[in-house]
Design an enzyme around this catalytic site. Structure first.
Site, PDB file in Angstrom:
ATOM      1  N   ARG A   1       0.881  -1.192   0.000  1.00 43.22           N
ATOM      2  CA  ARG A   1       0.000   0.000   0.000  1.00 43.22           C
ATOM      3  C   ARG A   1       0.900   1.217   0.000  1.00 43.22           C
ATOM      4  NH1 ARG A   1      -5.297   1.240   3.522  1.00 43.22           N
ATOM      5  NH2 ARG A   1      -6.055  -0.032   1.801  1.00 43.22           N
TER       6      ARG A   1
ATOM      7  N   HIS B   1      -7.135   0.959  -6.568  1.00 50.22           N
ATOM      8  CA  HIS B   1      -7.313   0.054  -5.419  1.00 50.22           C
ATOM      9  C   HIS B   1      -7.969  -1.216  -5.986  1.00 50.22           C
ATOM     10  CE1 HIS B   1      -7.562  -1.350  -1.466  1.00 50.22           C
ATOM     11  NE2 HIS B   1      -8.425  -0.521  -0.917  1.00 50.22           N
TER      12      HIS B   1
ATOM     13  N   GLN C   1      -9.764  -3.927  -3.807  1.00 46.25           N
ATOM     14  CA  GLN C   1     -11.070  -3.457  -3.341  1.00 46.25           C
ATOM     15  C   GLN C   1     -12.126  -3.743  -4.412  1.00 46.25           C
ATOM     16  OE1 GLN C   1     -11.930  -1.692  -0.315  1.00 46.25           O
ATOM     17  NE2 GLN C   1     -13.920  -2.309  -1.107  1.00 46.25           N
TER      18      GLN C   1
ATOM     19  N   ASP D   1     -17.057   6.879  -1.681  1.00 47.21           N
ATOM     20  CA  ASP D   1     -15.803   6.767  -0.925  1.00 47.21           C
ATOM     21  C   ASP D   1     -15.597   8.114  -0.235  1.00 47.21           C
ATOM     22  OD1 ASP D   1     -13.261   6.083   0.006  1.00 47.21           O
ATOM     23  OD2 ASP D   1     -12.275   6.258  -1.939  1.00 47.21           O
TER      24      ASP D   1
ATOM     25  N   CYS E   1     -16.314   1.520   0.266  1.00 43.13           N
ATOM     26  CA  CYS E   1     -15.128   0.705   0.553  1.00 43.13           C
ATOM     27  C   CYS E   1     -14.713   0.763   2.017  1.00 43.13           C
ATOM     28  CB  CYS E   1     -13.971   1.148  -0.344  1.00 43.13           C
ATOM     29  SG  CYS E   1     -13.606   2.906  -0.187  1.00 43.13           S
TER      30      CYS E   1
ATOM     31  N   ARG F   1     -13.491  -8.766   1.081  1.00 41.15           N
ATOM     32  CA  ARG F   1     -12.064  -8.488   0.863  1.00 41.15           C
ATOM     33  C   ARG F   1     -11.264  -9.762   1.152  1.00 41.15           C
ATOM     34  NH1 ARG F   1     -10.088  -3.332   1.201  1.00 41.15           N
ATOM     35  NH2 ARG F   1      -8.205  -4.328   0.416  1.00 41.15           N
TER      36      ARG F   1
HETATM   37  N1  NVA Z   1      -9.760   6.643  -1.442  1.00 46.26           N
HETATM   38  C1  NVA Z   1      -9.427   6.176  -0.121  1.00 46.26           C
HETATM   39  C2  NVA Z   1      -9.677   4.709  -0.007  1.00 46.26           C
HETATM   40  C3  NVA Z   1      -9.440   4.129   1.350  1.00 46.26           C
HETATM   41  C4  NVA Z   1      -9.627   2.646   1.386  1.00 46.26           C
HETATM   42  C5  NVA Z   1      -7.975   6.514   0.177  1.00 46.26           C
HETATM   43  O1  NVA Z   1      -7.132   6.429  -0.727  1.00 46.26           O
HETATM   44  O2  NVA Z   1      -7.674   6.892   1.312  1.00 46.26           O
HETATM   45  N1   CP Z   2     -11.168  -0.299   2.143  1.00 49.10           N
HETATM   46  C1   CP Z   2      -9.910  -0.403   2.604  1.00 49.10           C
HETATM   47  O1   CP Z   2      -8.956  -0.607   1.855  1.00 49.10           O
HETATM   48  O2   CP Z   2      -9.810  -0.289   3.957  1.00 49.10           O
HETATM   49  P1   CP Z   2      -8.454  -0.134   4.778  1.00 49.10           P
HETATM   50  O3   CP Z   2      -7.913   1.240   4.447  1.00 49.10           O
HETATM   51  O4   CP Z   2      -8.863  -0.244   6.218  1.00 49.10           O
HETATM   52  O5   CP Z   2      -7.505  -1.206   4.364  1.00 49.10           O
END
Ligand code: NVA
Ligand code: CP
Length: 309
Positions: free
Chosen positions: A107, A134, A137, A228, A268, A296
């Site tokens: 990540r 993502h 997801q 989101d 998400c 997930r």
């Molecule tokens: N768009 C959000 C998704 C979190 C799972 C982010 O990048 O923080």
């Molecule tokens: N939706 C998602 O990726 O959640 P986290 O940021 O908790 O991993």
């Protein structure tokens, strides 16, 4: 099974339609197996490194449990553990990690980091969220739609909010799967044109990819409403401005009433109640959000199984 073995998964377009369908079908099978507590352990002796530059609940825990259920193990590397991008080059990290483990999940902030890792690791790399996409997801999201609706092709997903990483993966996935995709964003927050062009090229004449301004126009008659957060991880300094710009880009009872009578709602998570969604809708009968979060685990377990075994 052989078609995904040894491959990285950085973007939705790394899979074709048949491969996505294979992941979803495998995920549904593994979900039933888990409910029966029947574990087949094809990844015994295999290890996954999980690199995180940002916080996580779902991605971290679901990947780790998935790997354990498959008989393997996972090592969590917190943002401060290896200081990716600060302490040493991502290509050096990848070369070293690739000599220890069988798969790397990461990540990251910039999408180029997962590309660098994949280039140098010598083992498959999975994108657990970047600024561009993502994709894991989206796999869980399509699996959830399939469970609730019994099909994907021809359905219309309306995404309300920021044209961000999650929206990009959904738009590309929808195009691959023959679904219509509408996105309503404030001006200036649309998905990047190159990603829209990619989605339209994949969709061809099979389905429609529409970029709209009005949440109501997007929601009208839609089978799925998705949202989101307004401010993604790494954008915290823009929170106040985004809070103003995104006002009205919210899934609430009124917007849900404009969708198809049997519409379902996805998010998400994490959610900011009162901003992009109301708690009433998130906890209401049309919300598939909690199945989506659970999926997930099953979708990623399927992905790992297909990549590793
Ligand atoms: N768009 C959000 C998704 C979190 C799972 C982010 O990048 O923080
Ligand atoms: N939706 C998602 O990726 O959640 P986290 O940021 O908790 O991993």
């Amino acid at each position: 099974m052989a078609r995904l073995k040894g491959r990285s998964f950085l973007r939705m377009l790394d899979l074709d339609r048949a491969e996505i369908e294979l992941v979803l079908e495998t995920g549904r099978h593994l979900k039933r197996q888990k409910q029966l507590r029947a574990f087949h352990r094809p990844c015994q002796g295999q290890t996954m490194a999980m690199i995180f530059q940002k916080p996580s609940l779902r991605t971290r825990v679901s990947f780790e449990v998935a790997m354990r259920d498959l008989g393997g193990q996972a090592i969590y590397l917190a943002p401060t553990d290896i200081s990716l991008g600060k302490r040493e080059k991502s290509s050096d990290i990848a070369t070293v990690l690739g000599s220890y483990v069988d798969v790397i999940m990461a990540r990251v902030f910039g999408h180029e980091i997962v590309e660098d890792l994949a280039q140098s690791a010598g083992v498959p790399v999975i994108n657990g969220l970047s600024d561009l996409e993502h994709p894991c997801q989206a796999l869980a999201d399509f699996m959830t739609v399939l469970e609730w609706k019994g099909r994907l092709e021809g359905l219309t997903m309306a995404y309300i909010g920021d044209g961000n990483n999650v929206a990009n993966s959904l738009m590309l996935g929808a195009a691959l799967l023959g679904m219509n995709f509408r996105i309503a964003t404030p001006k200036g927050f649309e998905p990047r044109q190159t990603t829209v062009d990619e989605a339209r090229a994949v969709a061809g004449t099979q389905s429609h990819i529409e970029i709209l301004g009005s949440p109501e126009e997007a929601a009208r008659g839609a089978d799925i409403l998705y949202t989101d957060v307004w401010t993604s991880m790494g954008q915290e300094s823009e929170k106040a401005e985004r809070g103003q710009r995104f006002l009205g880009y919210k899934i609430d009872r009124k917007l849900l009433e404009m969708a198809a009578p049997d519409a379902m709602v996805l998010h998400c998570l994490p959610a900011h109640y009162g901003e992009e969604i109301t708690e009433e809708v998130a906890r209401g009968p049309k919300s598939a959000i909690w199945d989506q979060a659970e999926n997930r685990l099953h979708a990623q377990k399927a992905l790992l199984n297909l990549i590793l075994a």
